[in-house]
Scaffold this active site. Structure first.
Site, PDB file in Angstrom:
ATOM      1  N   LYS A  55      22.786 -89.989  88.916  1.00 15.15           N
ATOM      2  CA  LYS A  55      21.496 -90.472  89.439  1.00 15.15           C
ATOM      3  C   LYS A  55      20.333 -89.962  88.607  1.00 15.15           C
ATOM      4  CE  LYS A  55      22.686 -93.084  92.869  1.00 15.15           C
ATOM      5  NZ  LYS A  55      23.286 -92.593  94.107  1.00 15.15           N
ATOM      6  N   LYS A  94      32.802 -99.765  88.073  1.00 14.32           N
ATOM      7  CA  LYS A  94      33.021-100.291  89.416  1.00 14.32           C
ATOM      8  C   LYS A  94      31.991-101.350  89.766  1.00 14.32           C
ATOM      9  CE  LYS A  94      30.099 -97.058  91.841  1.00 14.32           C
ATOM     10  NZ  LYS A  94      29.644 -96.574  93.091  1.00 14.32           N
ATOM     11  N   LYS A 153      25.943-102.560  93.555  1.00 15.56           N
ATOM     12  CA  LYS A 153      24.914-103.452  94.100  1.00 15.56           C
ATOM     13  C   LYS A 153      23.870-103.792  93.066  1.00 15.56           C
ATOM     14  CE  LYS A 153      25.280-102.189  98.946  1.00 15.56           C
ATOM     15  NZ  LYS A 153      25.446-100.831  99.420  1.00 15.56           N
TER      16      LYS A 153
HETATM   17  P1  TYM Z   1      27.603 -97.172  99.329  1.00 11.08           P
HETATM   18  O1  TYM Z   1      26.546 -97.797 100.163  1.00 11.08           O
HETATM   19  O2  TYM Z   1      27.381 -97.049  97.869  1.00 11.08           O
HETATM   20  O3  TYM Z   1      28.957 -97.953  99.523  1.00 11.08           O
HETATM   21  C1  TYM Z   1      29.484 -98.208 100.817  1.00 11.08           C
HETATM   22  C2  TYM Z   1      30.991 -98.115 100.807  1.00 11.08           C
HETATM   23  O4  TYM Z   1      31.532 -99.034  99.878  1.00 11.08           O
HETATM   24  C3  TYM Z   1      32.403 -98.356  98.988  1.00 11.08           C
HETATM   25  N1  TYM Z   1      32.295 -98.963  97.657  1.00 11.08           N
HETATM   26  C4  TYM Z   1      33.350 -99.317  96.923  1.00 11.08           C
HETATM   27  N2  TYM Z   1      34.670 -99.228  97.160  1.00 11.08           N
HETATM   28  C5  TYM Z   1      35.502 -99.692  96.206  1.00 11.08           C
HETATM   29  N3  TYM Z   1      35.070-100.252  95.044  1.00 11.08           N
HETATM   30  C6  TYM Z   1      33.751-100.363  94.770  1.00 11.08           C
HETATM   31  N4  TYM Z   1      33.343-100.923  93.658  1.00 11.08           N
HETATM   32  C7  TYM Z   1      32.832 -99.872  95.733  1.00 11.08           C
HETATM   33  N5  TYM Z   1      31.479 -99.819  95.779  1.00 11.08           N
HETATM   34  C8  TYM Z   1      31.177 -99.244  96.969  1.00 11.08           C
HETATM   35  C9  TYM Z   1      31.916 -96.929  98.950  1.00 11.08           C
HETATM   36  O5  TYM Z   1      32.940 -96.059  98.539  1.00 11.08           O
HETATM   37  C10 TYM Z   1      31.495 -96.725 100.375  1.00 11.08           C
HETATM   38  O6  TYM Z   1      32.605 -96.382 101.169  1.00 11.08           O
HETATM   39  N6  TYM Z   1      27.038 -92.338 100.283  1.00 11.08           N
HETATM   40  C11 TYM Z   1      27.583 -93.567 100.814  1.00 11.08           C
HETATM   41  C12 TYM Z   1      27.042 -93.939 102.183  1.00 11.08           C
HETATM   42  C13 TYM Z   1      27.205 -92.861 103.193  1.00 11.08           C
HETATM   43  C14 TYM Z   1      28.424 -92.455 103.806  1.00 11.08           C
HETATM   44  C15 TYM Z   1      28.060 -91.400 104.682  1.00 11.08           C
HETATM   45  C16 TYM Z   1      29.741 -92.861 103.694  1.00 11.08           C
HETATM   46  C17 TYM Z   1      26.214 -92.094 103.682  1.00 11.08           C
HETATM   47  N7  TYM Z   1      26.720 -91.215 104.598  1.00 11.08           N
HETATM   48  C18 TYM Z   1      29.021 -90.751 105.467  1.00 11.08           C
HETATM   49  C19 TYM Z   1      30.691 -92.210 104.485  1.00 11.08           C
HETATM   50  C20 TYM Z   1      30.324 -91.182 105.349  1.00 11.08           C
HETATM   51  C21 TYM Z   1      27.230 -94.679  99.847  1.00 11.08           C
HETATM   52  O7  TYM Z   1      26.270 -94.607  99.137  1.00 11.08           O
HETATM   53  O8  TYM Z   1      28.019 -95.774  99.930  1.00 11.08           O
END
Ligand code: TYM
Length: 329
Positions: free
Chosen positions: A111, A194, A197
């Site tokens: 980041k 990967k 968004k």
């Molecule tokens: P975020 O918003 O980036 O993504 C949400 C979920 O999608 C999964 N993900 C993926 N899985 C497989 N391949 C990909 N290309 C891919 N891109 C995204 C992420 O692994 C995630 O499960 N920090 C977290 C949000 C969060 C969270 C939490 C998750 C905040 N608090 C507590 C679990 C528990 C995040 O930014 O995910």
């Protein structure tokens, strides 16, 4: 019955990576476990400090959660910022989180490279807030994609450290979870990395068929296999990985065989893949449109979720305060 927590940041529409890495597991887990699924709007402020439409993004993700199959009667669906208890637990956990360990996390390093002009403290303590999200409900399992593995390791550290610091076996150690056992990573269409968004390499559940077809047809490939049983190159393996999720097993096998025998035509592969993606996403897209227009339903879901989530969070916070030694006079 186990307690499950997971969340997604509202920084854009949900893509196939979010779905297959996380939401697909949510849908299955809600049948069997005590589930809390939320929209991580606090977290989104670490990268989107002046969101033009935070509320709109939250609403979009809520509609997408529901359209994908999350059932507000079975699981608790809520918005992170509706739980002030999370902010309080985050503050308390921060007292036992060390700058050194936070600086070493890969997501922090990534980041600060990505946004050198906005290296805010929220980015540094991002895993602490995540730990608070999870342990506020004393969760044991966290369905996430592979990219969240390190954050989960940190959450386990913070839970363990709390128990140790205050000599109380209070928080369970949360484990990352995927039904397919291994955590998964859905690749993007750009040949490496990967699906994300904001990387411009993703396909969204909300995307229309024309746009999906165009993106898939433009996906990066290689110049074609030149020898029998050649190791599959990364961009092609990426297309196979997506195909594994959306296509029938024999379709995938057909193209793998064609690759192995050097007869593959990437145009055919892409055509098939785009049709299978469209077939998968089209009904979800329709439901998103329908649900998004039902403001009354969305606000009812959010209100109900906040209430249920707060019930659980309040109990934890009351006990945490007691354990740490905050007592009323
Ligand atoms: P975020 O918003 O980036 O993504 C949400 C979920 O999608 C999964 N993900 C993926 N899985 C497989 N391949 C990909 N290309 C891919 N891109 C995204 C992420 O692994 C995630 O499960 N920090 C977290 C949000 C969060 C969270 C939490 C998750 C905040 N608090 C507590 C679990 C528990 C995040 O930014 O995910």
């Amino acid at each position: 019955m186990e307690t499950v927590v997971s969340g997604i940041r509202p920084t854009g529409n949900l893509h196939l990576g979010n779905y297959f890495g996380a939401v697909k597991n949510f849908i299955r887990m809600q049948q069997e476990q005590r589930c809390y699924f939320f929209i991580a709007d606090y977290h989104s402020l670490t990268t989107h400090p002046t969101p033009a439409d935070l509320h709109g993004s939250v609403k979009q993700v809520l509609a997408e959660y529901l359209a994908a199959g999350l059932d507000p009667e079975k699981s608790t669906l809520y918005i992170q910022s509706d739980l002030p208890e999370v902010a309080e637990l985050y503050l308390l956990l921060n007292m036992n989180a060390y700058i050194g360990e936070l600086e070493r996390t890969t997501s922090f390093k990534d980041k600060i490279r990505a946004q050198p002009d906005n290296v805010n403290a929220g980015l540094l303590t991002y895993p602490v807030l995540m730990a608070a999200d999870i342990i506020i409900h004393k969760a044991a399992k966290v369905p996430v994609g592979k990219d969240q593995e390190q954050n989960l390791e940190m959450a386990r550290h913070f839970a363990r450290r709390f128990n140790h610091m205050y000599k109380h076996e209070f928080f369970p150690e949360p484990a990352p979870f995927n039904f397919g056992q291994e955590l998964i990573k859905i690749p993007g269409l750009d040949g490496s990395g990967k699906m994300g968004k904001s990387e411009g390499n993703g396909i969204f559940l909300y995307e229309d068929a024309g746009s999906i077809r165009k993106k898939v047809m433009r996906a990066v490939t290689d110049s074609g296999p030149t020898a029998m049983d050649q190791v599959v190159s990364e961009p092609i393996q990426n297309l196979f990985t997506i195909m594994e999720q959306v296509s029938a097993p024999d379709t995938l096998q057909h193209f793998k065989d064609k690759y192995a025998s050097c007869e593959i035509r990437y145009g055919d592969l892409k055509k098939q893949l785009s049709e299978d993606i469209v077939n998968f996403t089209a009904p979800i897209r329709e439901r998103i449109i329908e649900i998004k227009s039902d403001e009354a339903y969305l606000s009812k879901v959010a209100r109900m979720g906040a209430e249920k989530a707060r019930e659980s969070a309040r109990v934890t916070l009351r006990e945490v305060r007691e354990i740490i030694g905050f007592r009323p006079f």
